[in-house]
Design an enzyme around this catalytic site. Structure first.
Site, PDB file in Angstrom:
ATOM      1  N   ASP A 105     118.805 -37.562-100.822  1.00 20.42           N
ATOM      2  CA  ASP A 105     119.846 -37.694 -99.787  1.00 20.42           C
ATOM      3  C   ASP A 105     119.657 -38.936 -98.920  1.00 20.42           C
ATOM      4  O   ASP A 105     120.647 -39.553 -98.487  1.00 20.42           O
ATOM      5  CB  ASP A 105     119.887 -36.440 -98.895  1.00 20.42           C
ATOM      6  CG  ASP A 105     120.749 -35.337 -99.495  1.00 20.42           C
ATOM      7  OD1 ASP A 105     121.074 -35.427-100.697  1.00 20.42           O
ATOM      8  OD2 ASP A 105     121.099 -34.385 -98.764  1.00 20.42           O
ATOM      9  N   ARG A 138     118.132 -25.656-102.344  1.00 17.45           N
ATOM     10  CA  ARG A 138     117.740 -24.455-101.577  1.00 17.45           C
ATOM     11  C   ARG A 138     117.651 -23.219-102.473  1.00 17.45           C
ATOM     12  O   ARG A 138     116.871 -22.311-102.197  1.00 17.45           O
ATOM     13  CB  ARG A 138     118.689 -24.214-100.405  1.00 17.45           C
ATOM     14  CG  ARG A 138     118.635 -25.338 -99.405  1.00 17.45           C
ATOM     15  CD  ARG A 138     119.144 -25.035 -98.037  1.00 17.45           C
ATOM     16  NE  ARG A 138     119.343 -26.300 -97.364  1.00 17.45           N
ATOM     17  CZ  ARG A 138     118.370 -27.066 -96.879  1.00 17.45           C
ATOM     18  NH1 ARG A 138     117.110 -26.672 -96.954  1.00 17.45           N
ATOM     19  NH2 ARG A 138     118.630 -28.228 -96.303  1.00 17.45           N
TER      20      ARG A 138
HETATM   21  O1  LIG Z   1     125.067 -32.185 -89.953  1.00 22.10           O
HETATM   22  C1  LIG Z   1     124.143 -31.859 -90.687  1.00 22.10           C
HETATM   23  O2  LIG Z   1     123.073 -32.514 -90.766  1.00 22.10           O
HETATM   24  C2  LIG Z   1     124.281 -30.644 -91.497  1.00 22.10           C
HETATM   25  C3  LIG Z   1     125.217 -29.694 -91.160  1.00 22.10           C
HETATM   26  C4  LIG Z   1     125.358 -28.405 -91.873  1.00 22.10           C
HETATM   27  O3  LIG Z   1     126.568 -28.444 -92.604  1.00 22.10           O
HETATM   28  P1  LIG Z   1     127.955 -27.757 -92.105  1.00 22.10           P
HETATM   29  O4  LIG Z   1     128.305 -28.277 -90.785  1.00 22.10           O
HETATM   30  O5  LIG Z   1     128.892 -28.182 -93.178  1.00 22.10           O
HETATM   31  O6  LIG Z   1     127.696 -26.282 -92.072  1.00 22.10           O
HETATM   32  C5  LIG Z   1     124.197 -28.149 -92.836  1.00 22.10           C
HETATM   33  O7  LIG Z   1     124.522 -27.120 -93.736  1.00 22.10           O
HETATM   34  C6  LIG Z   1     123.828 -29.397 -93.607  1.00 22.10           C
HETATM   35  O8  LIG Z   1     122.757 -29.158 -94.501  1.00 22.10           O
HETATM   36  C7  LIG Z   1     123.389 -30.474 -92.669  1.00 22.10           C
HETATM   37  C1  LIG Z   2     124.373 -28.205 -97.123  1.00 23.17           C
HETATM   38  C2  LIG Z   2     123.367 -29.046 -97.339  1.00 23.17           C
HETATM   39  O1  LIG Z   2     123.493 -30.363 -97.528  1.00 23.17           O
HETATM   40  P1  LIG Z   2     124.579 -31.480 -97.120  1.00 23.17           P
HETATM   41  O2  LIG Z   2     123.897 -32.324 -96.101  1.00 23.17           O
HETATM   42  O3  LIG Z   2     124.832 -32.220 -98.398  1.00 23.17           O
HETATM   43  O4  LIG Z   2     125.784 -30.792 -96.578  1.00 23.17           O
HETATM   44  C3  LIG Z   2     121.968 -28.544 -97.407  1.00 23.17           C
HETATM   45  O5  LIG Z   2     121.046 -29.375 -97.404  1.00 23.17           O
HETATM   46  O6  LIG Z   2     121.741 -27.333 -97.463  1.00 23.17           O
END
Ligand SMILES: O=C(O)C1=C[C@@H](OP(=O)(O)O)[C@@H](O)[C@H](O)C1
Ligand SMILES: C=C(OP(=O)(O)O)C(=O)O
Length: 437
Positions: A51, A393
């Site tokens: 990522d 995950r």
């Molecule tokens: O802003 C972020 O860093 C994240 C927000 C979350 O997503 P959502 O807002 O889509 O739930 C989470 O699930 C993701 O892994 C990271």
């Molecule tokens: C939802 C996830 O990733 P993303 O940042 O791609 O949304 C995660 O890491 O669980």
């Protein structure tokens, strides 16, 4: 999908200390804020994973310079900010499956303007981005879909922000609001910019991470609850000099759950009382299940305190770490229900469906709904071959099924495609093996 797998023998006891990799959410935010700021930023302990690799590669394609320095204590990334003026006016950017990369970058490139394409792995092209594109285009940018409307791939052309007020839906992903907040100072050149949130905002603690880091880069955001956010004009991102990335609190959840299920104590280092990540509240959920939790400024420790207790709770605030609760539920004294987790369906895979399918393989009775999952543990866990759906995950969660708990024995577990953990935690299975005794 590869045909690789990893077999985990049953584990009688877990114990030890794990130094966590850097937070994905903090790493990718800091990278973009550094690129948009004035001056040099030194980033300590950036996460090294798929990522962050896609974000680093994208910044390089856009002409943002960065270097990596290995020191005795870790890695430092030096980023030279471009003060909102990107050297490369066109680029083709591969975003993998990183929501924290594609959403904020789309907003930044749309507001700055140029000729950019953004795309990712097939699943990325099924993950929604329409609410963000609608908010941006309604404000005057020029973002087009080159595949299915509402989803990447995207083609960004030159546009012009013509409004002082934007609105964005907050009920599918909080990352759309995060993206707009991060680029708001670029829009607030001559006048204030207000962002209104339409509907319920989910995953709120991630907005707190965003606001905290924006402040660290010298920009103030005024907040009216969760309903609207205003940025006064004339604020530019300033380098904080050196900035440190905390350990990843979502990655911590697997080790803390291991301690709570399999004896412990298991200590994670890198997050604690001082963390800005909402996922540290996973520890409170484990405590509610009866685990023994202790915490310092920069560490959390978990150990078992008899069989875990079933839980019925709202997990909207910790959607990622909540997956680990669904596994802990296998070791609890009755059925557990995880509520308000509809966003699971639009992440790396449909996580409610994937979790239900794989939990059934180990013998659980599972009920799923649009936004909840109810897990009734079996009397004994069955050996199983776990499919991971290219979801880091899923792989990390199901490693825990190999653990013996106070309530029931773990089972031999085959994890298919274990390398999918590269999205956020390439060394996960090595770290897990070190605490498995
Ligand atoms: O802003 C972020 O860093 C994240 C927000 C979350 O997503 P959502 O807002 O889509 O739930 C989470 O699930 C993701 O892994 C990271
Ligand atoms: C939802 C996830 O990733 P993303 O940042 O791609 O949304 C995660 O890491 O669980």
């Amino acid at each position: 999908m590869t045909h690789e797998y990893l077999d985990l023998q049953t584990v009688a006891h877990v114990e030890g200390t794990v130094r966590l990799p850097g937070s994905k959410s903090i790493s990718n935010r800091i990278l973009l804020l550094s690129a948009l700021s004035q001056g040099q930023v030194a980033i300590v302990d950036l996460l090294a994973s798929d990522d962050t690799a896609v974000m680093l590669a994208a910044l390089r394609s856009l002409g943002v310079q960065w270097t990596e320095e290995q020191t005795a204590t870790g890695t430092i990334h030096h980023v030279t900010g471009v003060a909102g003026v990107l050297p490369n006016k066109s680029a083709d950017l591969f975003m993998g499956n990183a929501g924290t990369a594609i959403r904020p970058l789309t907003a930044a490139l749309a507001v700055i303007g140029g000729d950019y394409t953004l795309h990712g792995v097939p699943r990325m092209h099924e993950r929604p981005i329409g609410d963000l594109v609608d908010a941006l285009n309604a404000a005057g940018t020029n973002v087009e879909y080159t595949g299915n409307p509402g989803f990447p791939p995207l083609h960004i052309k030159q546009g012009k922000i013509t409004t002082q007020r934007l609105s964005v839906r907050g009920d599918v992903s909080s990352q759309f609001l995060t993206a707009l907040l991060m680029v708001a100072p670029l829009m607030a050149k001559d006048h204030a910019i207000t962002i209104d949130v339409i509907g319920e905002l989910i995953s709120k603690p991630y907005i707190e991470i965003t606001l905290n880091l924006i402040r660290r880069f010298g920009v103030q955001v005024a907040q009216d609850g969760w309903a609207s956010f205003t940025i006064q004009p004339g604020q530019v991102y300033q380098s904080p000099g050196t900035i440190h990335v905390e350990g990843d609190a979502s990655s911590a959840s697997y080790f803390l759950a291991a301690g709570a299920i399999g004896g412990g104590p298991v200590r994670v280092e890198g997050v604690g009382n001082n963390s800005i990540q909402g996922d540290v509240r996973f520890a409170a959920a484990l405590a509610q299940m009866g685990a023994q939790i202790t915490m310092g400024d920069n560490w959390i420790e978990a150990s078992a305190n008899g069989p875990l207790k079933a839980i019925d709770a709202d997990f909207n605030h910790i959607p990622d770490a909540a997956m680990t609760i669904a596994i802990a539920a296998l070791y609890a004294d009755g059925p557990s229900t995880l509520r308000n987790i509809a966003s699971w369906r639009v992440k790396e895979t449909d996580r409610i469906a994937a979790m239900a399918t794989e939990l059934r393989k180990v013998g659980a009775i599972v009920e799923e709904g649009a936004d909840y999952i109810k897990v009734t543990p079996p009397a004994a866990l069955s050996p199983a071959t776990i499919d991971t759906y290219d979801d880091h995950r899923m792989a990390m969660c199901f490693s825990l099924v190999s653990l013996d708990g106070a309530a029931r024995k773990g089972a031999l577990t085959r994890i298919n495609d274990p390398k999918c953990v590269n999205k956020t935690f390439p060394e996960y299975f090595t770290a897990f093996a070190k605490i498995a005794k």
